[in-house]
Design a protein around this motif. Structure first.
Motif, PDB file in Angstrom:
ATOM      1  N   GLY A  40       0.808  -1.204   0.000  1.00  0.00           N
ATOM      2  CA  GLY A  40       0.000   0.000   0.000  1.00  0.00           C
ATOM      3  C   GLY A  40       0.846   1.260   0.000  1.00  0.00           C
ATOM      4  O   GLY A  40       1.903   1.322  -0.630  1.00  0.00           O
ATOM      5  N   TYR A  41       0.372   2.264   0.742  1.00  0.00           N
ATOM      6  CA  TYR A  41       1.078   3.540   0.789  1.00  0.00           C
ATOM      7  C   TYR A  41       0.757   4.220   2.111  1.00  0.00           C
ATOM      8  O   TYR A  41      -0.233   3.883   2.780  1.00  0.00           O
ATOM      9  N   ARG A  48      -0.139   5.968  -5.702  1.00  0.00           N
ATOM     10  CA  ARG A  48       0.547   5.857  -6.986  1.00  0.00           C
ATOM     11  C   ARG A  48       0.367   4.453  -7.537  1.00  0.00           C
ATOM     12  O   ARG A  48       0.208   3.501  -6.797  1.00  0.00           O
ATOM     13  N   SER A  49       0.395   4.358  -8.856  1.00  0.00           N
ATOM     14  CA  SER A  49       0.348   3.063  -9.557  1.00  0.00           C
ATOM     15  C   SER A  49      -0.938   2.301  -9.282  1.00  0.00           C
ATOM     16  O   SER A  49      -0.964   1.075  -9.383  1.00  0.00           O
ATOM     17  N   VAL A 253      -2.131  -9.543 -14.166  1.00  0.00           N
ATOM     18  CA  VAL A 253      -0.985  -9.681 -13.268  1.00  0.00           C
ATOM     19  C   VAL A 253       0.105  -8.736 -13.770  1.00  0.00           C
ATOM     20  O   VAL A 253       0.490  -8.782 -14.948  1.00  0.00           O
ATOM     21  N   PHE A 254       0.605  -7.883 -12.874  1.00  0.00           N
ATOM     22  CA  PHE A 254       1.554  -6.837 -13.224  1.00  0.00           C
ATOM     23  C   PHE A 254       2.700  -6.893 -12.218  1.00  0.00           C
ATOM     24  O   PHE A 254       2.496  -6.708 -11.018  1.00  0.00           O
ATOM     25  N   THR A 255       3.906  -7.167 -12.704  1.00  0.00           N
ATOM     26  CA  THR A 255       5.024  -7.450 -11.800  1.00  0.00           C
ATOM     27  C   THR A 255       6.046  -6.324 -11.670  1.00  0.00           C
ATOM     28  O   THR A 255       6.940  -6.409 -10.831  1.00  0.00           O
ATOM     29  N   ALA A 256       5.949  -5.260 -12.462  1.00  0.00           N
ATOM     30  CA  ALA A 256       7.016  -4.247 -12.503  1.00  0.00           C
ATOM     31  C   ALA A 256       7.250  -3.587 -11.153  1.00  0.00           C
ATOM     32  O   ALA A 256       8.385  -3.193 -10.831  1.00  0.00           O
ATOM     33  N   LYS A 257       6.205  -3.438 -10.336  1.00  0.00           N
ATOM     34  CA  LYS A 257       6.372  -2.794  -9.041  1.00  0.00           C
ATOM     35  C   LYS A 257       6.921  -3.755  -7.982  1.00  0.00           C
ATOM     36  O   LYS A 257       7.070  -3.384  -6.811  1.00  0.00           O
ATOM     37  N   GLY A 258       7.240  -4.974  -8.393  1.00  0.00           N
ATOM     38  CA  GLY A 258       7.905  -5.915  -7.503  1.00  0.00           C
ATOM     39  C   GLY A 258       9.388  -6.046  -7.779  1.00  0.00           C
ATOM     40  O   GLY A 258      10.066  -6.872  -7.156  1.00  0.00           O
ATOM     41  N   ARG A 259       9.906  -5.228  -8.699  1.00  0.00           N
ATOM     42  CA  ARG A 259      11.333  -5.299  -9.025  1.00  0.00           C
ATOM     43  C   ARG A 259      12.187  -5.021  -7.797  1.00  0.00           C
ATOM     44  O   ARG A 259      11.767  -4.351  -6.860  1.00  0.00           O
ATOM     45  N   ASP A 260      13.405  -5.520  -7.843  1.00  0.00           N
ATOM     46  CA  ASP A 260      14.274  -5.457  -6.668  1.00  0.00           C
ATOM     47  C   ASP A 260      14.769  -4.044  -6.375  1.00  0.00           C
ATOM     48  O   ASP A 260      15.093  -3.721  -5.228  1.00  0.00           O
ATOM     49  N   THR A 261      14.859  -3.189  -7.387  1.00  0.00           N
ATOM     50  CA  THR A 261      15.317  -1.817  -7.204  1.00  0.00           C
ATOM     51  C   THR A 261      14.453  -0.882  -8.051  1.00  0.00           C
ATOM     52  O   THR A 261      13.803  -1.303  -9.007  1.00  0.00           O
ATOM     53  N   ASP A 264       8.898   2.760  -6.573  1.00  0.00           N
ATOM     54  CA  ASP A 264       8.404   3.759  -5.634  1.00  0.00           C
ATOM     55  C   ASP A 264       7.456   3.086  -4.645  1.00  0.00           C
ATOM     56  O   ASP A 264       6.459   2.507  -5.010  1.00  0.00           O
ATOM     57  N   GLY A 265       7.808   3.138  -3.381  1.00  0.00           N
ATOM     58  CA  GLY A 265       6.944   2.573  -2.356  1.00  0.00           C
ATOM     59  C   GLY A 265       7.213   1.098  -2.097  1.00  0.00           C
ATOM     60  O   GLY A 265       8.245   0.533  -2.490  1.00  0.00           O
ATOM     61  N   VAL A 266       6.263   0.458  -1.421  1.00  0.00           N
ATOM     62  CA  VAL A 266       6.378  -0.949  -1.032  1.00  0.00           C
ATOM     63  C   VAL A 266       6.363  -1.830  -2.278  1.00  0.00           C
ATOM     64  O   VAL A 266       5.518  -1.666  -3.158  1.00  0.00           O
ATOM     65  N   ARG A 267       7.308  -2.755  -2.364  1.00  0.00           N
ATOM     66  CA  ARG A 267       7.374  -3.657  -3.513  1.00  0.00           C
ATOM     67  C   ARG A 267       6.177  -4.611  -3.507  1.00  0.00           C
ATOM     68  O   ARG A 267       5.805  -5.154  -2.467  1.00  0.00           O
ATOM     69  N   GLY A 268       5.576  -4.805  -4.687  1.00  0.00           N
ATOM     70  CA  GLY A 268       4.434  -5.700  -4.755  1.00  0.00           C
ATOM     71  C   GLY A 268       4.095  -6.105  -6.164  1.00  0.00           C
ATOM     72  O   GLY A 268       4.536  -5.487  -7.144  1.00  0.00           O
ATOM     73  N   ILE A 269       3.317  -7.163  -6.282  1.00  0.00           N
ATOM     74  CA  ILE A 269       2.820  -7.668  -7.555  1.00  0.00           C
ATOM     75  C   ILE A 269       1.317  -7.449  -7.596  1.00  0.00           C
ATOM     76  O   ILE A 269       0.585  -7.903  -6.709  1.00  0.00           O
ATOM     77  N   ALA A 270       0.854  -6.727  -8.617  1.00  0.00           N
ATOM     78  CA  ALA A 270      -0.577  -6.469  -8.742  1.00  0.00           C
ATOM     79  C   ALA A 270      -1.280  -7.705  -9.287  1.00  0.00           C
ATOM     80  O   ALA A 270      -0.847  -8.292 -10.276  1.00  0.00           O
TER      81      ALA A 270
END
Length: 308
Positions: A40-41, A48-49, A253-261, A264-270
């Motif tokens: 979340g945020y 965001r996102s 399923v969207f994985t870009a926000k789970g990348r290691d670096t 922005d914000g908490v890493r996660g998979i949508a």
């Protein structure tokens, strides 16, 4: 000081805690024993996102923000400017009201009315009910056409499952889908096809080098519940299941926000339950038409294995 996401309504039950917000009526946090289940945020941040947002009256994209309905042409504002699309509906920045909560604040309902505006002529009453129950979080969505003319309609939810410190390549995924949506360079569907080796997650496996921004359909469902189940595993908090009922025959399923670096914000998979794929206002794929007085509902949820 006011929060960018407005009023904060907190649900609690046992080891679970979730926060629903006034801006967009979405899910800002969901935790078990203080550990993030959704990415979340913070309450002093702008969402965001699409994190936890409610997507109505369409999920995903409408090409050029343009569509025709009932013999009339419409033009929506372009909210995904780089790809020239109208993205994720009209209510994710709207003000929602707290309509009801139970005595112990383990359940609540928020609602809003979607009025006519540029590119949209419908009048819809929309509500979302959030319940913390024994297996996890259950979300019920309702839409009613309170106007005098038909309205096109689709729904999506946008939760991200928090992956903690697990490297993205080691995150395990199970998606019970036989078909995937093919898209062009603007993320607009061109059709569906059987899942490829790269996108076939019917048997749970680690993501490895695979990155997804993919809608799936032809989903196998539990004989007992009628729900499909997408499982995100390999996490320190244990596996997390996202499920959707028969009114939600698609999942993105969207994985870009789970990348290691670089996230922005908490890493996660949508994992996004949807009633239709992108561009349904033009393709008609999965599109619902709500006649005056018609109502529609769906359920989806999140079940952390740590609660079982």
């Amino acid at each position: 000081m006011a929060s960018p996401s407005g009023e904060q309504w907190t649900l609690r039950r046992g080891r679970q805690e979730a926060t629903v917000v006034e801006v967009g009526g979405g899910l800002r946090t969901y935790r078990v024993d203080g550990a993030d289940i959704v990415a979340g945020y913070a309450d002093d941040e702008v969402c965001r996102s699409g994190r936890g947002q409610v997507l109505m009256p369409w999920p995903n994209r409408i090409r050029d923000g343009a569509y025709s309905f009932a013999g009339q042409d419409y033009q929506l504002g372009l909210t995904e400017v780089a790809l020239r699309n109208a993205n994720h509906g009209l209510v994710r920045w709207a003000t929602w009201q707290l309509h009801w909560h139970n005595d112990d604040w383990s359940a609540l309902t928020v609602r809003t009315r979607l009025h006519p505006q540029p590119g949209w002529d419908g009048i819809l009453d929309l509500s979302v009910n959030y319940v913390l129950d024994e297996p996890g979080l259950t979300v019920s969505v309702h839409a009613t056409n309170v106007g005098t003319q038909p309205a096109p309609f689709g729904f999506g939810a946008h939760p991200y499952i928090a992956v903690g410190e697990t490297p993205l390549a080691q995150v395990e995924l199970a998606v019970p889908a036989a078909r995937e949506v093919l898209v062009d360079d603007r993320q607009i569907p061109t059709g569906t096809a059987p899942v490829r080796a790269e996108t076939d997650f019917r048997a749970a496996r680690a993501l490895g080098a695979t990155e997804l921004d993919t809608a799936f359909t032809d989903l196998s469902r539990s004989p007992a519940t009628g729900a499909w189940e997408v499982v995100v595993g390999g996490l320190a908090t244990g596996a997390v299941t996202v499920w959707g009922d028969e009114a939600l025959p698609w999942v993105q399923v969207f994985t870009a926000k789970g990348r290691d670096t670089g996230v922005d914000g908490v890493r996660g998979i949508a994992v996004e339950p949807m009633s239709c794929p992108a561009n349904a206002f033009n393709s008609g794929e999965g599109l619902l038409v709500l006649e005056p007085g018609d109502a529609w509902s769906a359920q989806w949820g999140i079940e952390p294995a740590v609660l079982s």
